[in-house]
Design a protein around this motif. Structure first.
Motif, mmCIF file in Angstrom:
data_model
loop_
_atom_site.group_PDB
_atom_site.id
_atom_site.type_symbol
_atom_site.label_atom_id
_atom_site.label_comp_id
_atom_site.label_asym_id
_atom_site.label_seq_id
_atom_site.Cartn_x
_atom_site.Cartn_y
_atom_site.Cartn_z
ATOM 1 N N VAL A 49 13.727 -10.706 28.084
ATOM 2 C CA VAL A 49 14.454 -9.476 27.747
ATOM 3 C C VAL A 49 13.584 -8.272 28.083
ATOM 4 C CG1 VAL A 49 15.785 -10.553 25.882
ATOM 5 C CG2 VAL A 49 13.631 -9.445 25.358
ATOM 6 N N SER A 50 14.233 -7.131 28.187
ATOM 7 C CA SER A 50 13.519 -5.863 28.335
ATOM 8 C C SER A 50 14.044 -4.926 27.276
ATOM 9 C CB SER A 50 13.757 -5.262 29.715
ATOM 10 O OG SER A 50 13.114 -6.031 30.701
ATOM 11 N N SER A 51 13.167 -4.077 26.779
ATOM 12 C CA SER A 51 13.573 -3.102 25.773
ATOM 13 C C SER A 51 12.575 -1.964 25.808
ATOM 14 C CB SER A 51 13.589 -3.758 24.386
ATOM 15 O OG SER A 51 14.092 -2.862 23.428
ATOM 16 N N ALA A 52 13.069 -0.749 25.777
ATOM 17 C CA ALA A 52 12.179 0.412 25.725
ATOM 18 C C ALA A 52 11.572 0.509 24.325
ATOM 19 C CB ALA A 52 12.974 1.673 26.042
ATOM 20 N N ALA A 53 10.496 1.265 24.229
ATOM 21 C CA ALA A 53 9.898 1.507 22.916
ATOM 22 C C ALA A 53 10.926 2.243 22.057
ATOM 23 C CB ALA A 53 8.626 2.328 23.046
ATOM 24 N N GLU A 54 11.124 1.745 20.845
ATOM 25 C CA GLU A 54 12.056 2.375 19.909
ATOM 26 C C GLU A 54 11.336 3.516 19.176
ATOM 27 O OE1 GLU A 54 13.523 -0.956 17.620
ATOM 28 O OE2 GLU A 54 14.450 -1.843 19.391
ATOM 29 N N PRO A 55 12.077 4.421 18.535
ATOM 30 C CA PRO A 55 11.450 5.566 17.863
ATOM 31 C C PRO A 55 10.354 5.187 16.859
ATOM 32 C CG PRO A 55 13.817 5.879 17.958
ATOM 33 C CD PRO A 55 13.541 4.487 18.456
ATOM 34 N N ASP A 56 10.498 4.026 16.219
ATOM 35 C CA ASP A 56 9.487 3.618 15.229
ATOM 36 C C ASP A 56 8.500 2.586 15.780
ATOM 37 O OD1 ASP A 56 11.291 1.546 15.390
ATOM 38 O OD2 ASP A 56 11.446 1.234 13.227
ATOM 39 N N ALA A 57 8.387 2.493 17.109
ATOM 40 C CA ALA A 57 7.414 1.569 17.717
ATOM 41 C C ALA A 57 6.026 1.906 17.197
ATOM 42 C CB ALA A 57 7.460 1.675 19.234
ATOM 43 N N ARG A 58 5.209 0.880 17.003
ATOM 44 C CA ARG A 58 3.861 1.122 16.478
ATOM 45 C C ARG A 58 2.823 0.266 17.169
ATOM 46 N NH1 ARG A 58 5.915 -1.614 10.926
ATOM 47 N NH2 ARG A 58 7.861 -0.804 11.655
ATOM 48 N N VAL A 59 1.601 0.730 17.099
ATOM 49 C CA VAL A 59 0.471 0.011 17.686
ATOM 50 C C VAL A 59 -0.185 -0.868 16.622
ATOM 51 C CG1 VAL A 59 -1.782 0.270 18.799
ATOM 52 C CG2 VAL A 59 0.080 1.788 19.419
ATOM 53 N N VAL A 60 -0.283 -0.367 15.412
ATOM 54 C CA VAL A 60 -0.880 -1.133 14.308
ATOM 55 C C VAL A 60 0.252 -1.770 13.502
ATOM 56 C CG1 VAL A 60 -2.279 -1.008 12.211
ATOM 57 C CG2 VAL A 60 -2.911 0.353 14.214
ATOM 58 N N VAL A 61 0.172 -3.097 13.343
ATOM 59 C CA VAL A 61 1.192 -3.835 12.602
ATOM 60 C C VAL A 61 0.555 -4.547 11.418
ATOM 61 C CG1 VAL A 61 2.689 -4.128 14.621
ATOM 62 C CG2 VAL A 61 0.967 -5.875 14.094
ATOM 63 N N LYS A 62 1.415 -5.076 10.550
ATOM 64 C CA LYS A 62 0.965 -5.817 9.378
ATOM 65 C C LYS A 62 1.127 -7.310 9.636
ATOM 66 C CE LYS A 62 2.689 -2.280 6.269
ATOM 67 N NZ LYS A 62 4.032 -1.758 6.382
ATOM 68 N N PRO A 63 0.371 -8.149 8.931
ATOM 69 C CA PRO A 63 0.599 -9.588 9.062
ATOM 70 C C PRO A 63 2.062 -9.896 8.713
ATOM 71 C CG PRO A 63 -1.392 -9.160 7.784
ATOM 72 C CD PRO A 63 -0.688 -7.840 7.980
ATOM 73 N N ARG A 88 -12.036 -3.446 10.172
ATOM 74 C CA ARG A 88 -11.976 -4.860 9.773
ATOM 75 C C ARG A 88 -10.572 -5.197 9.262
ATOM 76 N NH1 ARG A 88 -15.737 -8.801 6.967
ATOM 77 N NH2 ARG A 88 -14.344 -9.806 5.473
ATOM 78 N N GLY A 89 -9.980 -6.223 9.833
ATOM 79 C CA GLY A 89 -8.668 -6.673 9.393
ATOM 80 C C GLY A 89 -7.494 -5.951 10.031
ATOM 81 N N GLU A 90 -7.747 -4.889 10.803
ATOM 82 C CA GLU A 90 -6.651 -4.170 11.435
ATOM 83 C C GLU A 90 -6.051 -5.000 12.563
ATOM 84 O OE1 GLU A 90 -6.347 0.309 12.825
ATOM 85 O OE2 GLU A 90 -7.359 -0.894 14.357
ATOM 86 N N ILE A 91 -4.724 -5.030 12.630
ATOM 87 C CA ILE A 91 -4.021 -5.714 13.721
ATOM 88 C C ILE A 91 -3.503 -4.626 14.652
ATOM 89 C CG2 ILE A 91 -2.163 -7.285 14.358
ATOM 90 C CD1 ILE A 91 -2.279 -8.356 11.442
ATOM 91 N N ARG A 92 -4.237 -4.381 15.738
ATOM 92 C CA ARG A 92 -3.880 -3.335 16.700
ATOM 93 C C ARG A 92 -3.425 -4.006 17.994
ATOM 94 N NH1 ARG A 92 -4.742 2.179 17.361
ATOM 95 N NH2 ARG A 92 -5.740 2.211 15.329
ATOM 96 N N LEU A 93 -2.164 -3.790 18.347
ATOM 97 C CA LEU A 93 -1.596 -4.382 19.553
ATOM 98 C C LEU A 93 -2.019 -3.583 20.786
ATOM 99 C CD1 LEU A 93 1.972 -5.177 18.157
ATOM 100 C CD2 LEU A 93 -0.069 -6.636 18.157
ATOM 101 N N ALA A 94 -1.698 -4.110 21.968
ATOM 102 C CA ALA A 94 -2.119 -3.492 23.225
ATOM 103 C C ALA A 94 -1.449 -2.151 23.487
ATOM 104 C CB ALA A 94 -1.847 -4.444 24.388
ATOM 105 N N GLY A 95 -0.311 -1.914 22.872
ATOM 106 C CA GLY A 95 0.414 -0.664 23.050
ATOM 107 C C GLY A 95 1.548 -0.594 22.057
#
Length: 125
Positions: A49-63, A88-95
């Protein structure tokens, strides 16, 4: 409530879909099968699938956040620090990524998933 199950090796994680455009696209594409890749404490894999970044897209997520990375058309599940994490413990995605589902099971189980392992998503129930 729509639910999915993600399976990789001996790991099985149930999740509930959120009400987002990305969740709709992924639900319509089920079942999805791919080869797992890892990046720090994140498992990600290609999605058809393809999808553009949504308004609430984020780089840091929670477990437990199940995300879609628009720049790579990939589903990303972080369960601990990645190479870009700043604390420490931060989940930071590539974008910036769209969170489209929430895990109902502990995503830290993914720690035992190695690159190349078959991973799938299908409807649960």
């Amino acid at each position: 409530m729509r639910k999915i199950v993600i399976r990789a090796g001996g790991v099985s994680i149930r999740a509930k879909l959120l009400d987002t455009p990305t969740a709709e696209r992924i639900w319509a594409a089920l079942p999805i099968e791919a080869a797992a890749r890892t990046w720090g404490e994140e498992v990600y894999f290609d999605a058809p699938v393809s999808s553009a970044a949504e308004p609430d897209a984020r780089v840091v997520v929670k477990p437990g956040d199940i995300a879609f990375w628009p720049d790579g058309d990939a589903i990303a599940i972080g369960f601990g620090p990645t190479p870009l994490s700043r604390t420490r413990g931060e989940i930071r995605l590539a974008g910036p990524s769209n969170v489209w589902a929430k895990a109902l099971d502990d995503v830290r189980q993914l720690k035992c998933v190695h690159p190349g392992v078959a991973i799938s998503i299908q409807e649960d129930g």
